[in-house]
Design an enzyme around this catalytic site. Structure first.
Site, short mmCIF file in Angstrom:
data_model
loop_
_atom_site.label_atom_id
_atom_site.label_comp_id
_atom_site.label_asym_id
_atom_site.label_seq_id
_atom_site.Cartn_x
_atom_site.Cartn_y
_atom_site.Cartn_z
N LYS A 1 0.24 -18.72 10.42
CA LYS A 1 0.54 -20.12 10.14
C LYS A 1 -0.66 -20.82 9.51
CE LYS A 1 -0.23 -23.59 12.66
NZ LYS A 1 -0.41 -24.68 13.65
N LYS B 1 -11.28 -26.81 9.24
CA LYS B 1 -10.60 -25.84 10.11
C LYS B 1 -9.84 -24.81 9.29
CE LYS B 1 -8.48 -24.04 13.76
NZ LYS B 1 -7.50 -24.70 14.59
N THR C 1 -3.28 -28.43 14.25
CA THR C 1 -3.68 -27.82 12.97
C THR C 1 -2.46 -27.85 12.06
OG1 THR C 1 -5.32 -26.38 14.01
CG2 THR C 1 -4.55 -25.75 11.83
#
Length: 294
Positions: free
Chosen positions: A243, A168, A92
């Site tokens: 994050k 995502k 990611t």
């Protein structure tokens, strides 16, 4: 993920693994001695594999690893196979870095690169129930799905390269906000004298229902097996949640997309991440940082 992949691959296939943590790689080989080889470096993985899966922490790691794999651009001549490689990145990271790596793979003629970030956490990885969100050209979807289905339950094709990451990040942006809102709502109700379980049960059959309220409720004693019941240990770490939130905010701002809540949430997660009694714990620990009753 590697264990599930090895278990479902054909017996005569070889799984090459490479990890910066050599002890972890050695332990994996001891536990799975058949059909597994430890590669000396990532270039060896790219040379000896037709499908390469990467899972890395940060954008700079992805860029660095792919540079090592793609240079020199001689995989189809120097490798064991002249079949076009399929690179699947499950990290990611920001869509911009992913696109630059994809462009490098394609321009150098080394193979197809797709983004395939995943959802499901450590539990999903162990159980083989992950969900992969992929950004890929239509002609790469079937090949990627066949591989990813060995490690997960769902493979969702969201569009061309970069689409998996955008999906995502949108999802995890919403998750991060819902997590704070759930903690605030639970704290609010408890402070007013409501029973935590009764409050959660009401929310979860009403319009406030969401994953942080129903599955990962931040109040100890409400959901059996949740991180809140074990001192917020395990689960989705607050630093990882922060994050992903930062990546989503940056990607939105790069595209000129207006956000109303993102920066406020990021500032709050920054506080939580640095708090001694919250650091390193599941992101539902925001309830503790709010002063919630435990």
């Amino acid at each position: 993920m590697a264990k599930n992949l090895r278990a479902k691959l054909p017996v005569d296939d070889v799984l090459f693994v490479q990890d910066i943590n050599k002890a972890t790689a050695s332990k994996f080989l001891q536990e799975n001695p058949e059909g597994v080889r430890i590669a000396e470096n990532v270039r060896e993985v790219a040379e000896k594999s037709e499908t390469i899966i990467t899972v890395l922490p940060e954008p700079q790691h992805v860029a660095g690893v792919y540079h090592q794999m793609l240079e020199p651009p001689t995989l189809l001549k120097d490798g064991f196979s002249n079949k076009e490689r399929l690179f699947i990145d499950c990290s990611t990271i920001d869509p911009m870095t992913s696109k630059s790596v994809a462009d490098a793979a394609h321009s150098l003629g080394q193979g197809n690169f797709i983004d395939a970030p995943m959802s499901g956490g450590v539990v999903g990885a162990q159980a083989g129930t992950l969900t992969f969100m992929i950004g890929a050209p239509p002609d790469a979807v079937d090949r990627a799905t066949a591989v990813l289905s060995m490690m997960g339950r769902r493979v969702l094709h969201l569009g061309d390269q970069g689409s998996g990451l955008h999906g995502k990040l949108a999802n995890n942006y919403l998750l991060a906000l819902n997590n704070i809102a759930t903690a605030e709502a639970m704290n609010m109700g408890i402070q007013w004298g409501l029973d935590p379980k009764a409050l959660a049960s009401m929310i979860n059959i009403s319009t406030g229902k969401c994953w942080p309220s129903e599955v990962n409720n931040p109040v100890p004693g409400v959901i059996e097996g949740s991180p809140a019941n074990r001192g917020y240990e395990g689960g989705f770490g607050v630093s990882l949640a922060n994050k992903d939130l930062k990546l989503a905010i940056k990607a939105a701002k790069d595209a000129g997309i207006k956000l109303a809540l993102g920066d406020h949430a990021k500032s709050f997660y920054d506080e939580v991440e640095q708090a001694e009694n919250c650091k390193g714990r599941d992101f539902s620990v925001v309830y503790r940082h709010l002063g919630g009753k435990e």
